[in-house]
Design a protein around this motif. Structure first.
Motif, PDB file in Angstrom:
ATOM      1  N   ALA A  21       4.239  -7.118   2.141  1.00  0.00           N
ATOM      2  CA  ALA A  21       3.040  -7.911   1.822  1.00  0.00           C
ATOM      3  C   ALA A  21       1.779  -7.062   1.947  1.00  0.00           C
ATOM      4  CB  ALA A  21       2.953  -9.121   2.755  1.00  0.00           C
ATOM      5  N   ALA A  22       1.748  -6.190   2.965  1.00  0.00           N
ATOM      6  CA  ALA A  22       0.579  -5.313   3.177  1.00  0.00           C
ATOM      7  C   ALA A  22       0.378  -4.390   1.983  1.00  0.00           C
ATOM      8  CB  ALA A  22       0.768  -4.497   4.461  1.00  0.00           C
ATOM      9  N   PHE A  23       1.459  -3.800   1.497  1.00  0.00           N
ATOM     10  CA  PHE A  23       1.356  -2.911   0.328  1.00  0.00           C
ATOM     11  C   PHE A  23       1.017  -3.695  -0.939  1.00  0.00           C
ATOM     12  CE2 PHE A  23       3.357   0.289   3.001  1.00  0.00           C
ATOM     13  CZ  PHE A  23       2.728   1.447   2.562  1.00  0.00           C
ATOM     14  N   ALA A  24       1.530  -4.916  -1.048  1.00  0.00           N
ATOM     15  CA  ALA A  24       1.186  -5.755  -2.206  1.00  0.00           C
ATOM     16  C   ALA A  24      -0.313  -6.027  -2.225  1.00  0.00           C
ATOM     17  CB  ALA A  24       1.970  -7.071  -2.160  1.00  0.00           C
ATOM     18  N   LEU A  25      -0.877  -6.345  -1.046  1.00  0.00           N
ATOM     19  CA  LEU A  25      -2.306  -6.641  -0.959  1.00  0.00           C
ATOM     20  C   LEU A  25      -3.148  -5.391  -1.249  1.00  0.00           C
ATOM     21  CD1 LEU A  25      -4.223  -8.962  -0.378  1.00  0.00           C
ATOM     22  CD2 LEU A  25      -4.088  -8.441   2.049  1.00  0.00           C
ATOM     23  N   ALA A  26      -2.721  -4.248  -0.710  1.00  0.00           N
ATOM     24  CA  ALA A  26      -3.434  -2.987  -0.978  1.00  0.00           C
ATOM     25  C   ALA A  26      -3.368  -2.646  -2.464  1.00  0.00           C
ATOM     26  CB  ALA A  26      -2.831  -1.864  -0.151  1.00  0.00           C
ATOM     27  N   ALA A  27      -2.209  -2.915  -3.093  1.00  0.00           N
ATOM     28  CA  ALA A  27      -2.048  -2.631  -4.522  1.00  0.00           C
ATOM     29  C   ALA A  27      -2.865  -3.589  -5.385  1.00  0.00           C
ATOM     30  CB  ALA A  27      -0.572  -2.700  -4.909  1.00  0.00           C
ATOM     31  N   ILE A  28      -3.060  -4.823  -4.909  1.00  0.00           N
ATOM     32  CA  ILE A  28      -3.931  -5.772  -5.630  1.00  0.00           C
ATOM     33  C   ILE A  28      -5.361  -5.231  -5.637  1.00  0.00           C
ATOM     34  CG2 ILE A  28      -4.974  -8.089  -5.523  1.00  0.00           C
ATOM     35  CD1 ILE A  28      -2.215  -9.081  -4.433  1.00  0.00           C
ATOM     36  N   PHE A 245       0.172   7.085  -1.741  1.00  0.00           N
ATOM     37  CA  PHE A 245       1.211   7.443  -2.699  1.00  0.00           C
ATOM     38  C   PHE A 245       2.129   6.236  -2.966  1.00  0.00           C
ATOM     39  CE2 PHE A 245       5.454   9.798  -2.931  1.00  0.00           C
ATOM     40  CZ  PHE A 245       5.301  10.194  -4.247  1.00  0.00           C
ATOM     41  N   PHE A 246       2.546   5.547  -1.901  1.00  0.00           N
ATOM     42  CA  PHE A 246       3.399   4.355  -2.045  1.00  0.00           C
ATOM     43  C   PHE A 246       2.643   3.234  -2.758  1.00  0.00           C
ATOM     44  CE2 PHE A 246       6.903   4.805   1.434  1.00  0.00           C
ATOM     45  CZ  PHE A 246       7.297   6.005   0.864  1.00  0.00           C
ATOM     46  N   THR A 247       1.351   3.073  -2.428  1.00  0.00           N
ATOM     47  CA  THR A 247       0.561   2.001  -3.049  1.00  0.00           C
ATOM     48  C   THR A 247       0.453   2.217  -4.560  1.00  0.00           C
ATOM     49  OG1 THR A 247      -0.725   1.880  -0.995  1.00  0.00           O
ATOM     50  CG2 THR A 247      -1.600   0.689  -2.869  1.00  0.00           C
ATOM     51  N   MET A 267       7.645  -5.739  -3.886  1.00  0.00           N
ATOM     52  CA  MET A 267       8.936  -6.318  -3.483  1.00  0.00           C
ATOM     53  C   MET A 267      10.103  -5.486  -4.028  1.00  0.00           C
ATOM     54  SD  MET A 267       8.059 -10.371  -3.914  1.00  0.00           S
ATOM     55  CE  MET A 267       9.231 -11.112  -2.794  1.00  0.00           C
ATOM     56  N   LEU A 268      10.008  -5.099  -5.288  1.00  0.00           N
ATOM     57  CA  LEU A 268      11.084  -4.325  -5.908  1.00  0.00           C
ATOM     58  C   LEU A 268      11.185  -2.932  -5.295  1.00  0.00           C
ATOM     59  CD1 LEU A 268      13.201  -4.431  -8.168  1.00  0.00           C
ATOM     60  CD2 LEU A 268      11.488  -3.533  -9.737  1.00  0.00           C
ATOM     61  N   PHE A 269      10.021  -2.302  -5.095  1.00  0.00           N
ATOM     62  CA  PHE A 269       9.999  -0.949  -4.542  1.00  0.00           C
ATOM     63  C   PHE A 269      10.636  -0.912  -3.161  1.00  0.00           C
ATOM     64  CE2 PHE A 269       7.783   2.138  -1.777  1.00  0.00           C
ATOM     65  CZ  PHE A 269       8.170   3.312  -2.389  1.00  0.00           C
ATOM     66  N   PHE A 270      10.223  -1.814  -2.256  1.00  0.00           N
ATOM     67  CA  PHE A 270      10.726  -1.758  -0.886  1.00  0.00           C
ATOM     68  C   PHE A 270      12.173  -2.242  -0.781  1.00  0.00           C
ATOM     69  CE2 PHE A 270       6.217  -1.284   0.033  1.00  0.00           C
ATOM     70  CZ  PHE A 270       6.286  -0.210   0.902  1.00  0.00           C
ATOM     71  N   PHE A 271      12.584  -3.145  -1.671  1.00  0.00           N
ATOM     72  CA  PHE A 271      13.986  -3.570  -1.722  1.00  0.00           C
ATOM     73  C   PHE A 271      14.872  -2.372  -2.067  1.00  0.00           C
ATOM     74  CE2 PHE A 271      17.698  -5.007  -4.111  1.00  0.00           C
ATOM     75  CZ  PHE A 271      18.244  -5.949  -3.248  1.00  0.00           C
ATOM     76  N   VAL A 272      14.508  -1.667  -3.143  1.00  0.00           N
ATOM     77  CA  VAL A 272      15.315  -0.519  -3.598  1.00  0.00           C
ATOM     78  C   VAL A 272      15.231   0.630  -2.596  1.00  0.00           C
ATOM     79  CG1 VAL A 272      15.566   1.225  -5.417  1.00  0.00           C
ATOM     80  CG2 VAL A 272      15.102  -1.146  -6.036  1.00  0.00           C
ATOM     81  N   VAL A 301      11.315   8.768  -4.376  1.00  0.00           N
ATOM     82  CA  VAL A 301      10.100   8.008  -4.691  1.00  0.00           C
ATOM     83  C   VAL A 301       9.195   8.828  -5.602  1.00  0.00           C
ATOM     84  CG1 VAL A 301       7.987   6.977  -3.749  1.00  0.00           C
ATOM     85  CG2 VAL A 301      10.146   6.616  -2.589  1.00  0.00           C
ATOM     86  N   GLY A 302       9.041  10.124  -5.279  1.00  0.00           N
ATOM     87  CA  GLY A 302       8.216  11.006  -6.099  1.00  0.00           C
ATOM     88  C   GLY A 302       8.737  11.116  -7.518  1.00  0.00           C
TER      89      GLY A 302
END
Length: 328
Positions: A21-28, A245-247, A267-272, A301-302
């Motif tokens: 959720a934190a990365f989703a919010l940062a990506a928003i 980089f992840f964001t 969600m997809l990134f962290f699931f995989v 990831v890179g």
């Protein structure tokens, strides 16, 4: 079969984790910068770390939870203004250089002994020193709850309450972005992304619009930083270049300039990512060791990010006509 079930359960847990959720919010927030306005912000981790510090330091000083949240947002806004005032009149590449440098400066200041009294230096701030006001807000009963294969305590750091709050904040951010991007203001932002000279010719103040986008996205990034540290602790080294980089990977995977792209991407990134790491630990852990498994995960990831940019820059939900890298 047991190994497969364990890998699947851990990956499912990652789908709804507070970190996701934190990365989703940062990506928003990054989506407002890059997806809608075309600003190349390479230092979103700096906004997240400042938000986390603002929240943690304010809470330790005795501020109630909502005031501490406002301090976190304020820290993100001030950082955006400091970055934006000297750079937003320049072309996009300069902003990328400034933001990545500024995020590193924030991390090193957090690590340094100069501000150790407030930031805890390289050790950071322990979670128990700033979490109580957040946990006190929980309306859930004590105990544990299982939903399908996932079971957590109702209240505490790694709890259903933390997850409820984190994803509730993400939904509010999605609603906010939906409202602002449908407005005339949002349409001007997209115009700036496509051709800022044309927007300037229409009499719009492009500099002010870019600054507003940078401030709003930075505030969302700061809130993402708060979500990131609610289940853990504030450590500056955990919120460095890898986090930015992840964001970016999350945003480009889901689709920049789309409403749900950052959420789906996260969600997809962290699931995989969790499935890969757990799978490699299970299958190759004895051969490689856990450190190498983490390093291979980072390499994958890179490679994923490179392939995305080359073959599908618009992401899963994106429209190629609306957004492609060469447009910037």
């Amino acid at each position: 079969m047991d190994d497969f079930t364990r890998i699947l359960t851990q990956s499912l847990a990652e789908l709804i984790a507070p970190t996701t959720a934190a990365f989703a919010l940062a990506a928003i927030g990054l989506n407002l910068h890059f997806g809608y306005t075309g600003l190349l912000n390479m230092g979103q981790a700096g906004f997240m770390l400042l938000g986390a510090y603002g929240f943690g330091i304010a809470t330790i000083a005795g501020a109630p939870f909502l005031l501490a949240l406002l301090v976190a947002i304020g820290a993100g806004i001030v950082f955006a203004l400091i970055l934006g005032i000297p750079t937003l009149k320049l072309r996009g590449d300069y902003l990328a250089i400034v933001t990545i440098s500024a995020a590193e400066i924030v991390r090193w200041l957090g690590r340094s002994t100069v501000f150790q009294e407030w930031t805890g230096g390289a050790s950071g701030l322990l979670g128990k020193t700033y979490k109580e006001s957040f946990q006190a807000l929980s309306f859930l009963p004590e105990g544990r709850t299982a939903i399908g294969p996932l079971e957590y305590i109702n209240n505490g750091s790694d709890s259903w309450w933390t997850r409820l709050f984190a994803w509730g904040l993400v939904l509010l951010a999605v609603l906010f972005v939906w409202l602002v991007t449908r407005s005339p203001w949002g349409r001007v932002l997209k115009g700036i992304r496509e051709d800022e000279d044309a927007v300037r010719a229409l009499g719009k103040n492009v500099y002010a619009m870019k600054m507003q986008a940078l401030v709003l996205g930075g505030a969302l990034g700061a809130l993402g930083g708060v979500l990131y540290v609610l289940p853990s602790a504030i450590t500056p080294d955990a919120m460095g270049r890898t986090m930015t980089f992840f964001t970016w990977t999350v945003l480009l995977l889901g689709g920049a300039a789309t409403l749900f792209g950052p959420v789906l991407g996260s969600m997809l990134f962290f699931f995989v990512y969790m499935a890969l790491r757990t799978g490699m630990r299970t299958g190759l852990g004895d051969v490689l060791g856990s450190t190498k498994v983490e390093q291979i995960g980072g390499i994958l990831v890179g490679v994923t990010l490179m392939l995305l940019v080359i073959f599908r820059p618009q992401g899963i939900l994106g429209n190629k006509k609306e957004l492609a890298f060469h447009g910037h």
